[in-house]
Design an enzyme around this catalytic site. Structure first.
Site, PDB file in Angstrom:
ATOM      1  N   LYS A 161      28.145  47.609   6.891  1.00 44.86           N
ATOM      2  CA  LYS A 161      28.480  46.491   6.138  1.00 44.86           C
ATOM      3  C   LYS A 161      30.255  46.558   5.596  1.00 44.86           C
ATOM      4  O   LYS A 161      30.679  47.723   5.596  1.00 44.86           O
ATOM      5  CB  LYS A 161      27.814  45.875   5.331  1.00 44.86           C
ATOM      6  CG  LYS A 161      27.576  46.719   3.537  1.00 44.86           C
ATOM      7  CD  LYS A 161      26.274  46.427   3.033  1.00 44.86           C
ATOM      8  CE  LYS A 161      25.011  46.709   3.432  1.00 44.86           C
ATOM      9  NZ  LYS A 161      24.300  45.081   3.434  1.00 44.86           N
ATOM     10  N   ARG A 162      30.787  45.378   5.599  1.00 40.38           N
ATOM     11  CA  ARG A 162      31.823  45.930   5.040  1.00 40.38           C
ATOM     12  C   ARG A 162      31.955  46.363   3.118  1.00 40.38           C
ATOM     13  O   ARG A 162      31.171  46.553   2.866  1.00 40.38           O
ATOM     14  CB  ARG A 162      33.116  44.966   4.653  1.00 40.38           C
ATOM     15  CG  ARG A 162      33.224  43.681   5.656  1.00 40.38           C
ATOM     16  CD  ARG A 162      34.350  44.528   5.918  1.00 40.38           C
ATOM     17  NE  ARG A 162      35.777  44.169   4.953  1.00 40.38           N
ATOM     18  CZ  ARG A 162      36.362  43.483   5.827  1.00 40.38           C
ATOM     19  NH1 ARG A 162      36.533  42.337   6.294  1.00 40.38           N
ATOM     20  NH2 ARG A 162      37.379  43.520   4.915  1.00 40.38           N
TER      21      ARG A 162
ATOM     22  N   HIS B  71      29.569  30.500   1.172  1.00 31.78           N
ATOM     23  CA  HIS B  71      28.141  31.669   1.291  1.00 31.78           C
ATOM     24  C   HIS B  71      29.407  33.157   0.538  1.00 31.78           C
ATOM     25  O   HIS B  71      28.775  34.564   0.491  1.00 31.78           O
ATOM     26  CB  HIS B  71      29.650  32.299   2.454  1.00 31.78           C
ATOM     27  CG  HIS B  71      29.809  31.465   3.565  1.00 31.78           C
ATOM     28  ND1 HIS B  71      28.551  32.002   4.564  1.00 31.78           N
ATOM     29  CD2 HIS B  71      30.278  30.126   4.108  1.00 31.78           C
ATOM     30  CE1 HIS B  71      28.261  31.317   5.783  1.00 31.78           C
ATOM     31  NE2 HIS B  71      29.463  29.821   5.463  1.00 31.78           N
TER      32      HIS B  71
ATOM     33  N   LYS C 180      28.703  45.468  -2.544  1.00 33.18           N
ATOM     34  CA  LYS C 180      28.107  46.214  -1.928  1.00 33.18           C
ATOM     35  C   LYS C 180      27.398  47.466  -2.018  1.00 33.18           C
ATOM     36  O   LYS C 180      26.143  48.018  -1.507  1.00 33.18           O
ATOM     37  CB  LYS C 180      28.043  46.438  -0.657  1.00 33.18           C
ATOM     38  CG  LYS C 180      28.361  44.299   0.281  1.00 33.18           C
ATOM     39  CD  LYS C 180      29.260  44.480   1.593  1.00 33.18           C
ATOM     40  CE  LYS C 180      30.001  43.391   1.709  1.00 33.18           C
ATOM     41  NZ  LYS C 180      28.660  42.211   2.439  1.00 33.18           N
TER      42      LYS C 180
ATOM     43  N   THR D 270      22.868  40.025   6.603  1.00 34.10           N
ATOM     44  CA  THR D 270      22.595  39.539   7.656  1.00 34.10           C
ATOM     45  C   THR D 270      21.944  40.574   8.041  1.00 34.10           C
ATOM     46  O   THR D 270      21.725  40.829   9.729  1.00 34.10           O
ATOM     47  CB  THR D 270      22.963  38.144   8.836  1.00 34.10           C
ATOM     48  OG1 THR D 270      24.575  38.558   8.488  1.00 34.10           O
ATOM     49  CG2 THR D 270      23.543  36.581   8.586  1.00 34.10           C
TER      50      THR D 270
ATOM     51  N   LYS E 202      19.001  42.425  11.011  1.00 36.67           N
ATOM     52  CA  LYS E 202      19.373  42.118  12.181  1.00 36.67           C
ATOM     53  C   LYS E 202      18.387  44.121  11.860  1.00 36.67           C
ATOM     54  O   LYS E 202      18.114  44.506  12.833  1.00 36.67           O
ATOM     55  CB  LYS E 202      20.654  42.940  12.917  1.00 36.67           C
ATOM     56  CG  LYS E 202      21.079  41.380  12.422  1.00 36.67           C
ATOM     57  CD  LYS E 202      22.358  41.360  12.483  1.00 36.67           C
ATOM     58  CE  LYS E 202      23.686  40.731  12.596  1.00 36.67           C
ATOM     59  NZ  LYS E 202      24.429  40.677  12.016  1.00 36.67           N
TER      60      LYS E 202
END
Ligand code: 26V
Length: 819
Positions: free
Chosen positions: A557-558, A366, A563, A665, A669
């Site tokens: 998100k985290r 992952h 990111k 993911t 969504k």
């Protein structure tokens, strides 16, 4: 015994009066409350028990069916299952939502409100844990005998509070009032060994045998949570292990008359399943974490083998009967553990044991980020699991010998692929162990798998060319569309019928509707209602007013440097500067929403949270931009918050440094909920672009290859700074305390990481194209018909991202359990 049919309390789940009777019975007999004197929570528990009862019967039927079919079992081993709340999902999956809504109305209660009292099962950090939960839903919906194994943490993910703009972590005691969904199984109890030492003793037949003795033992007790598939026909099981003291401690100290010491030791060993590690950024090599991993692996394997041996089968049949999927390397100690059981406890010869092991296991990777790859010091391994270390050495020895024979003279290769990293103190590389011990290794998106094969695992791809496969992640449409977005679900069902819930590709039929003005208006009305709903939640909980007519621009998100929440913020600041300079003519009013937790020790990520909140404060107080720009940080982002926010998103921020987000993911969504993505060519964004079409997505920034090339030529951070005045201004404002007048150099570490420490995440390199892309977003938003058309096409073409498709691919390409 056979159970007479008339013993069941609810024979017809559509019969409102029998549901009501069951509910009141539970309230009285299971909760022990008089219906005239209750709290909302009592009703929640009563309802959950009724629903669990309904699930239990079907659960038993499913188990019987699998047994009779002699179906191959799939076991999903994961340190994390980020399930969220279960009530609404279970009701929808068994098809009794409306019935129970009526029953509750009858006693003066609102089902949605009641559902809010459920504590969420936050037994995971983020993407990896949520994926496991989506896959359980799909396994059950596809009627596959797939079972989760994990840890019954007392404390899951911490809850996040924001104080003075800073993240403060609080422990979340989710089991405080008990978990109504689980069945404790005090009779399902296994011994798990630690420490001790290994002795060699010859067998009767003269062969060497190893025994692991003088160990310190902990018991693993099972908790079972039913997992209902959609339609309610199949109910699978998630088995979570909790640590219980073994009685050895008690006996030892009681005999010495040391009662207090005995109780102390007991609590010590039960600490094992106390808390989820909240850091998915950096591997820290903590002893307790390795103990957790072996603890749940050992219990799960004992359980799996016990079920397998029921019919006294031969171990050589194991790979035909059982597939075990390793969710990242966290459970990969299962590989030497199965070897140990076969070799030491059942005297299976090495070569046979190894063939069985490799054919049974498969491993999902992952992340490519080197700091998140698991390694354990040989010293720690030897101390906790001495026999496993021996077995790992033997696996390694045989593997390297074979590699040496196949690639003679390549010493570099031997060193690179060895399970033991000899540099920087000897360490066990768990990813190498997982690859060598599995018959398939999968990445979670096409780019991710390609990078896996060409970068970090390229040597392995050469050694095992058929081992690496790509299976792009998916999300369950039950929770993320049918449940979270009731308005859109209703519109879709009215338009194309209800089949999409289990066959998401049917959404494609909506594509034609994108050209119909009336459908667009209805679609817009749904989005608008969802935005109003979110605005009212934000007003109620955070006391912040946001304009439901503004563009909802969302990054949830985290918190991670890769990111790039910071890149998003640089756009916000640039936008703010343009508005103040009077350049508002082409800009649409925007609400920029952030949400996410930072690992407690991840200072840079925590500082970004503070910066978001400081920027939000400055912008919020500036009347010149009132109604044009607002920044909101939603505290304590979790599965429930995600379900509230996803339906209201219009612009989905997926802006990671290319090559760094394995899949994502949340991107899926949001797309399926009718948002348009702004993103880099990273992870599954690439596949989203392929499916929805490049006209219906905003892509910007350097590709992974371009970044690679740029770094090879030497990355010049300052060039970006001096070449772009707006970027320079935004950075200067941050670094000179514009947003932090009370502490001017508060954010210096963030700016230093960009300008002085090489900007590892290429924020500066992508700034310009990001800003340009955001300008395009504004232009499109002004044309609301065209925007809506593209949003509808996003929904219509997101069907492929269903976790049903992903699980089917696992079944066909890895588990050999085709559907
Ligand atoms: C690493 C560690 C390090 C040791 C302590 C605890 C811990 C927990 C988790 C991890 C690995 C995190 C990897 C992860 O969550 N990856 C995400 O997986 C998603 C599902 O495949 C994927 O969509 C995301 O892109 C990826 O970042």
């Amino acid at each position: 015994m056979t159970v007479p049919e008339d013993i069941y309390e609810i024979t017809n789940p559509k019969d409102i009066s029998s549901l009501k009777r069951a509910l009141v019975n539970r309230l009285i007999y299971s909760i022990g409350k008089d219906p005239v004197e209750t709290q909302e929570r009592d009703w929640f528990f009563a309802l959950a028990y009724v629903v669990r009862d309904l699930l239990t019967l079907r659960w038993m039927e499913s188990m019987r069916r699998y047994y009779l079919q002699d179906a191959k079992r799939v076991y999903y081993l994961s340190m994390e299952f980020l399930i969220g709340r279960a009530l609404g999902n279970s009701l929808l999956n068994i098809g009794c939502y409306d019935e129970f809504k009526l029953v509750l109305e009858d006693v003066g209660l609102d089902l949605e409100e009641l559902a809010e009292t459920e504590e969420e099962a936050a037994l995971g950090n983020g993407g990896l844990g949520r994926l496991a939960a989506c896959y359980l839903d799909s396994l059950a919906t596809l009627r596959l005998p797939g079972f989760g194994y994990g840890i019954h943490y007392d404390y899951g993910m911490f809850s996040q509070r924001i104080e003075d703009g800073y993240q403060i972590e609080h422990p979340e005691n989710w089991l405080r009032y008990g978990n109504p969904w689980e069945f404790p199984r005090p009779d399902v109890l296994y011994r798990v060994q630690f420490r001790g030492h290994v002795v060699e003793c010859p067998n009767a037949d003269g062969k060497r045998r190893y025994r692991w003795i003088d160990t310190e033992d902990v018991m693993a007790m099972a908790y079972d949570i039913p997992v209902p598939g959609y339609g309610g026909e199949t109910v699978n099981n998630l088995r979570l292990w909790a640590a219980k003291a073994s009685r050895d401690f008690e006996l030892k100290y009681f005999n010495e008359g040391n009662y207090i010491k005995a109780v102390e030791e007991k609590t010590q060993s039960e600490n094992l399943s106390k808390v989820l590690y909240p850091d998915d950024t950096t591997q820290m090599g903590r002893e307790l974490r390795l103990k957790q991993e072996y603890f749940f692996v050992s219990a799960s394997l004992q359980d799996i083998l016990k079920k397998f041996r029921i019919d006294q089968r031969d171990f050589s049949d194991l790979p035909q009967e059982v597939a075990i999927q390793l969710n990242d390397t966290h459970p990969s100690v299962a590989i030497p553990e199965l070897m140990r059981i076969l070799l030491d406890e059942h005297q299976v010869p090495w070569d046979d044991a190894w063939a069985i092991t490799v054919r049974t296991f498969s491993y999902t990777n992952h992340t490519l980020l080197p700091e998140a790859l698991e390694v354990w010091s040989v010293r720690l391994f030897e101390e906790l699991l001495p026999r496993h270390l021996q077995i790992i050495y033997e696996i390694n020895h045989r593997f390297l010998t074979e590699v040496g024979e196949r690639f003679p003279g390549d010493m570099g290769l031997i060193q690179r692929v060895s399970i033991i990293d000899e540099e920087r103190g000897k360490r066990v590389r768990m990813a190498h162990l997982a690859i060598i011990g599995s018959h398939k290794v999968n990445g979670v998106a096409a780019l991710h798998t390609r990078l896996m094969r060409t970068t970090i695992f390229r040597d392995f791809a050469r050694i095992f060319p058929d081992r690496f496969v790509s299976i792009t992640n998916g999300i369950t449409p039950r929770r993320w569309l049918n449940q979270a977005n009731r308005g859109l679900a209703k519109l879709i069902t009215e338009t194309i019928g209800p089949g999409w819930v289990t066959d998401l590709e049917r959404l494609r039929q909506l594509a034609a509707m994108a050209d119909e003005a009336e459908f667009r208006a209805r679609f817009r009305a749904v989005k608008s209602a969802n935005k109003q709903h979110l605005a009212s939640l934000i007003a109620k909980r955070l006391n912040i007013g946001i304009d439901p007519a503004s563009l909802f621009d969302v990054q949830i998100k985290r918190m991670h440097e890769y990111k790039r929440q910071l890149l998003n913020l640089l756009h916000v600041i640039t936008r703010y500067n343009r508005l103040r300079a009077g350049l508002s003519q082409d800009m649409v009013p925007r609400t920029v929403i952030f949400g996410g937790k930072a690992a407690p020790g991840y200072h840079a990520a925590k500082l970004v949270i503070k910066l978001i909140n400081d920027v939000s404060k400055v912008i919020g107080r500036d009347s010149t931009v009132a109604g044009l720009l607002k920044v909101v940080f939603v505290p304590d982002y979790n599965v429930s918050r995600a379900m509230e926010i996803m339906p209201a998103v219009e612009l989905s921020e997926q802006i990671s440094t290319a090559g760094m987000e394995a899949s994502g993911t949340g991107n899926m969504k949001m797309a399926v909920n009718g948002a348009i993505t702004i993103g880099t060519l990273d992870g599954a964004n690439i596949e989203i672009r392929e499916k929805v079409g490049e006209k219906n997505i905003f892509i910007f920034g350097h590709t992974a290859e371009q970044l690679d090339e740029m770094r090879r030529g030497g990355y010049d951070a300052w060039r970006f700074y001096y070449d772009n005045e707006e970027l320079k201004l935004a950075l200067d404002m941050i670094s000179t305390g514009y947003f932090s007048p009370d502490e001017q150099d508060r954010f210096k570490p963030l700016i230093d990481s960009l300008l002085r420490e090489g900007d590892r995440f290429a924020i500066l390199a992508d700034y310009e194209s990001y800003i340009a892309c955001q300008e395009e977003v504004d232009r499109l938003y002004l044309d609301s018909e065209t925007w809506t058309r593209k949003a509808i096409l996003n929904v219509a073409h997101s069907g492929w991202f269903s976790s049903d498709r992903a699980v089917r691919e696992y079944a066909e390409r890895i588990w050999n359990t085709p559907i």
